[in-house]
Scaffold this motif. Structure first.
Motif, PDB file in Angstrom:
ATOM      1  N   ILE A 214       0.992   3.797  14.072  1.00 61.65           N
ATOM      2  CA  ILE A 214       2.153   3.518  15.087  1.00 61.65           C
ATOM      3  C   ILE A 214       1.381   3.031  16.401  1.00 61.65           C
ATOM      4  CG2 ILE A 214       3.244   5.165  16.655  1.00 61.65           C
ATOM      5  CD1 ILE A 214       4.762   4.909  14.104  1.00 61.65           C
ATOM      6  N   ILE A 215       0.025   3.473  16.804  1.00 57.06           N
ATOM      7  CA  ILE A 215      -0.577   2.966  18.056  1.00 57.06           C
ATOM      8  C   ILE A 215      -0.642   1.360  17.685  1.00 57.06           C
ATOM      9  CG2 ILE A 215      -2.570   2.922  19.364  1.00 57.06           C
ATOM     10  CD1 ILE A 215      -2.807   5.998  18.624  1.00 57.06           C
ATOM     11  N   LYS A 216      -1.020   1.034  16.710  1.00 60.91           N
ATOM     12  CA  LYS A 216      -1.327  -0.479  16.298  1.00 60.91           C
ATOM     13  C   LYS A 216      -0.010  -1.346  16.547  1.00 60.91           C
ATOM     14  CE  LYS A 216      -5.237  -0.108  13.076  1.00 60.91           C
ATOM     15  NZ  LYS A 216      -5.617  -0.283  11.562  1.00 60.91           N
ATOM     16  N   ALA A 220       0.916  -3.917  19.510  1.00 69.38           N
ATOM     17  CA  ALA A 220       1.507  -5.254  19.103  1.00 69.38           C
ATOM     18  C   ALA A 220       2.745  -5.669  19.688  1.00 69.38           C
ATOM     19  CB  ALA A 220       1.549  -5.334  17.530  1.00 69.38           C
ATOM     20  N   ILE A 221       3.561  -4.737  19.777  1.00 64.97           N
ATOM     21  CA  ILE A 221       4.850  -4.889  20.435  1.00 64.97           C
ATOM     22  C   ILE A 221       4.701  -5.217  21.881  1.00 64.97           C
ATOM     23  CG2 ILE A 221       7.048  -3.718  21.287  1.00 64.97           C
ATOM     24  CD1 ILE A 221       7.021  -1.991  18.745  1.00 64.97           C
ATOM     25  N   LYS A 222       3.815  -4.689  22.647  1.00 60.03           N
ATOM     26  CA  LYS A 222       3.330  -4.929  23.963  1.00 60.03           C
ATOM     27  C   LYS A 222       3.069  -6.215  24.143  1.00 60.03           C
ATOM     28  CE  LYS A 222       2.091  -0.079  25.355  1.00 60.03           C
ATOM     29  NZ  LYS A 222       0.928   0.783  25.838  1.00 60.03           N
ATOM     30  N   VAL A 232       2.704  -3.572  10.290  1.00 61.03           N
ATOM     31  CA  VAL A 232       2.057  -2.568  10.343  1.00 61.03           C
ATOM     32  C   VAL A 232       2.974  -1.328   9.952  1.00 61.03           C
ATOM     33  CG1 VAL A 232       0.853  -0.898  11.816  1.00 61.03           C
ATOM     34  CG2 VAL A 232       0.190  -3.390  11.935  1.00 61.03           C
ATOM     35  N   LEU A 233       4.038  -1.465  10.631  1.00 58.57           N
ATOM     36  CA  LEU A 233       5.252  -0.422  10.087  1.00 58.57           C
ATOM     37  C   LEU A 233       5.595  -0.349   8.777  1.00 58.57           C
ATOM     38  CD1 LEU A 233       7.240  -0.877  13.388  1.00 58.57           C
ATOM     39  CD2 LEU A 233       5.889   0.847  12.894  1.00 58.57           C
ATOM     40  N   GLU A 245       9.572   7.774  13.468  1.00 57.30           N
ATOM     41  CA  GLU A 245       9.081   7.179  14.493  1.00 57.30           C
ATOM     42  C   GLU A 245       8.846   5.507  14.233  1.00 57.30           C
ATOM     43  OE1 GLU A 245       5.851   7.065  18.100  1.00 57.30           O
ATOM     44  OE2 GLU A 245       5.449   8.527  16.297  1.00 57.30           O
ATOM     45  N   ALA A 246       8.317   5.411  12.932  1.00 55.21           N
ATOM     46  CA  ALA A 246       8.165   3.742  12.510  1.00 55.21           C
ATOM     47  C   ALA A 246       9.575   3.422  12.531  1.00 55.21           C
ATOM     48  CB  ALA A 246       7.387   3.932  11.399  1.00 55.21           C
TER      49      ALA A 246
END
Length: 321
Positions: A214-216, A220-222, A232-233, A245-246
C-alpha cells in the motif's frame, strides 16, 4: 561472492496448484571449498560440464537440495624427458546435500589421470575427461532422485508440522519454500494437506507484506506513476487484510484490481462497473479470469520459494568459501 560460481537449476518443474507436481528439484553450486587447486577459468569449465550433465537429465531451476563438486589432486608426478610432463591423479566427486539439514543424499566419484607440459595444462586435460553421461551418471542421478522422493514420502506429515510452526512464528517465506518443494506423488491425502498449508502460508505472507505494498502504491501515485501503482495493487488479493484499501486506491486512479476469492472466483473491479456472469460469454470470461488468477498466484508463490532457496544457497556458498 568473488570467485564463487553458481548455477541454480531445477529438475523439470511441472506446476499444478501452487507447488510442484511429480519432479524432484536440484540446484547445482560451485564453491571454493574443494576446488582450491583450480583457477576461475577452470571452474568455469567444470560449470559448463555440470550444466551439460544436468541439462541432459531435464534440469531447469532451484531447490534446497544442491549438487556440488569437489576436485582433489591426490598424486602429482613430474616425468622428465625431452619435454617434461606433469602427471596428475585426481578424484572428482559429486555430492547431493539437503542444505537445511546437511544430510547427503547421493555421491559419485570419478578417478581421472591426466598429463600435460604444466600442472595447469594437466588440470585442463583432466576437466575434459570428466564424465557427464553414461550408465554410471544415470544410475547416480536416478538413485538420488529416488532417495529424495522417499524422503518426501516418509516425512510429509513432519514437513506439514514444521511449516505450521514456521507460520506460527510468522516466518511465512520459509514455510512457503519448505512446502513448495513437496511433489504431488507423495500421495493425495498428504499432498492435499501440504497444499492447504501452502495456501495458509501464502495468505500470511500476503498480509505481512500488504501494508508495504500500500505504501509503495501511494508513493507511486504521488510521483504520478499510476501504472506502477496499479501493478503493485494488482498483487494484493481479496483475502489480504488491506484489499479494500487497495481496491479504493485503484478506483481513485481509474484502474482496477483482480478480485480472487477463497473459492477461486475472479472478477475485474473497475471504476464504474464490474463483471456479471449471467450469460455464456460472461461465464467464459469468468473461467478465463480464474485460470489467469491461479497462474498468477502460482507464479507469485514460486517467486517467494525461489527467493528463499537462493538466499540459502548464498549462505551455503559463504560457509564453504
Amino acid at each position: 561472492m568473488k570467485n564463487i560460481l553458481t548455477i541454480l537449476l531445477v529438475l523439470g518443474i511441472s506446476v499444478k496448484g501452487l507447488s510442484q507436481e511429480n519432479t524432484i528439484n536440484l540446484s547445482v553450486i560451485l564453491t571454493n571449498s574443494g576446488m582450491e587447486e583450480l583457477n576461475t577459468a577452470q571452474k568455469q569449465k567444470i560449470e559448463r560440464k555440470l550444466y551439460t550433465m544436468v541439462t541432459n537429465h531435464g534440469i531447469a531451476g532451484d531447490s534446497y537440495f544442491v549438487l556440488f563438486p569437489k576436485y582433489e589432486i591426490y598424486n602429482e608426478t613430474l616425468v622428465e624427458g625431452l619435454q617434461n610432463l606433469t602427471v596428475l591423479d585426481i578424484e572428482f566427486s559429486l555430492f547431493v546435500k539437503e542444505i537445511q539439514t546437511g544430510r547427503i543424499y547421493g555421491s559419485l566419484t570419478q578417478t581421472i589421470q591426466a598429463q600435460g607440459p604444466s600442472k595447469r595444462k594437466a588440470i585442463d586435460k583432466s576437466i575434459s575427461k570428466i564424465n557427464t553421461s553414461g550408465d554410471e551418471v544415470e544410475a547416480f542421478l536416478s538413485k538420488t532422485k529416488k532417495d529424495i522422493m522417499n524422503y518426501y514420502e516418509s516425512n510429509c506429515v513432519q514437513i506439514d508440522s514444521e511449516a505450521n510452526e514456521l507460520i506460527k512464528q510468522e516466518r511465512y517465506k520459509e514455510a512457503i519454500a519448505l512446502l513448495y518443494a513437496v511433489p504431488k506423488s507423495t500421495g493425495n491425502s498428504c499432498y492435499t494437506k501440504i497444499q492447504d498449508k501452502l495456501n495458509e502460508a501464502y495468505l500470511g505472507y500476503m498480509n505481512a507484506t500488504c501494508e508495504d505494498n500500500i505504501i509503495k502504491a501511494k508513493n507511486a501515485i504521488k510521483n504520478n506513476k499510476n501504472k506502477d501503482a496499479l501493478e503493485v495493487l494488482e498483487d494484493i488479493e481479496q483475502e489480504s487484510t488491506c484489499y479494500e484499501e487497495a481496491k479504493q486506491l485503484s478506483l481513485e486512479i481509474g484502474g482496477g484490481i483482480s478480485k480472487t476469492t477463497s473459492s477461486g472466483k475472479n472478477e475485474q473491479i473497475a471504476a464504474g462497473g464490474g463483471v456479471t456472469a449471467t450469460s455464456s460469454t460472461a461465464k467464459v470470461k469468468t473461467a478465463k479470469a480464474e485460470t489467469i488468477a491461479e497462474k498468477r498466484r502460482a507464479k507469485r508463490v514460486k517467486a517467494v520459494a525461489v527467493s528463499q532457496y537462493r538466499s540459502r544457497h548464498e549462505k551455503f556458498m559463504m560457509d564453504n568459501n
